[in-house]
Design an enzyme around this catalytic site. Sequence first.
Site, PDB file in Angstrom:
ATOM      1  N   SER A   1      30.315  -2.379  64.532  1.00 10.40           N
ATOM      2  CA  SER A   1      29.375  -2.164  63.358  1.00 10.40           C
ATOM      3  C   SER A   1      28.015  -2.387  63.774  1.00 10.40           C
ATOM      4  CB  SER A   1      29.738  -3.103  62.356  1.00 10.40           C
ATOM      5  OG  SER A   1      28.777  -3.044  61.131  1.00 10.40           O
TER       6      SER A   1
ATOM      7  N   TYR B   1      31.752 -11.577  59.870  1.00 10.98           N
ATOM      8  CA  TYR B   1      32.300 -10.083  60.098  1.00 10.98           C
ATOM      9  C   TYR B   1      31.308  -9.680  61.262  1.00 10.98           C
ATOM     10  CZ  TYR B   1      32.024  -5.240  59.638  1.00 10.98           C
ATOM     11  OH  TYR B   1      32.125  -3.676  59.883  1.00 10.98           O
TER      12      TYR B   1
END
Length: 267
Positions: free
Chosen positions: A143, A156
């Site tokens: 990401s 995350y």
Amino acid sequence: MQNAKLKDRVIWITGASGGIGEALARELAADGARLVLSARRQSELERVRSSLANSAQHLLLPLDITDNSAVADAIDTIQQQIGGLDWLINNAGISQRALIIDTTPDTDRKLFEVDYFAQVNLTRQALPLLLADGGGKVVFVSSVAGLVGTQYRGSYSAAKAALHLWANSLRAEFFDQGLRVATIFPGFVKTDVSRNALTGNGSALGTMDDAQANAMSAEDFAEQAVKALLKGKSYIVIGGLKERLAALVSRLSPELLYKMIRNSKVR
């Protein structure tokens, strides 16, 4: 029109029951690849398979990637039913929408278990199958958050950053054995990722972020991702202008990046 580079390639996609995984499956199937599709929900995998070109040739392997024995069984099934594996696309994962102060240690651990430890374990177990014919390709879906870190995604971002660096080590260690490793860094993509994201206590957020709702489609993402992978790229950033700029600034000027992130709208 099928792509000769992908025709009859065996490609395993985790997290294939929706979003980016489903879009990648459609793109790769249209190019002639033979797919192995994994996710926890068999009914959704069946729905995805029915939408694919040459649907009968694709194998469904319902799987919780955090279950070590189930991963081993899945790899045995691929070996027995297909005989080999060309690409592994580690796409399964879960996001976060909670401030650091509101996130419990159990939620931190769950994020790392799914987004880092399970991916590493599955990849390690799949290596013999990938290397059997002189090399294959491993793809990690990280990401942009794993490059820059943002509010509401502390653990995350950390897990996705860890995955990126593990991929770098894997690439170096197995290059001479023919293994190629690529990491994709998506920005905002219009999927249910924010609906399923964990809040501080580990429950699902249940709503879609504005940034997600106005993002690029999963189909556009998949088209760009497959094109970059076929060109042999290893570091692939896909997103809007702001995300691509943040990824670039993270490499050129970390201090400027920190100021940009403080002022960014990520919800």
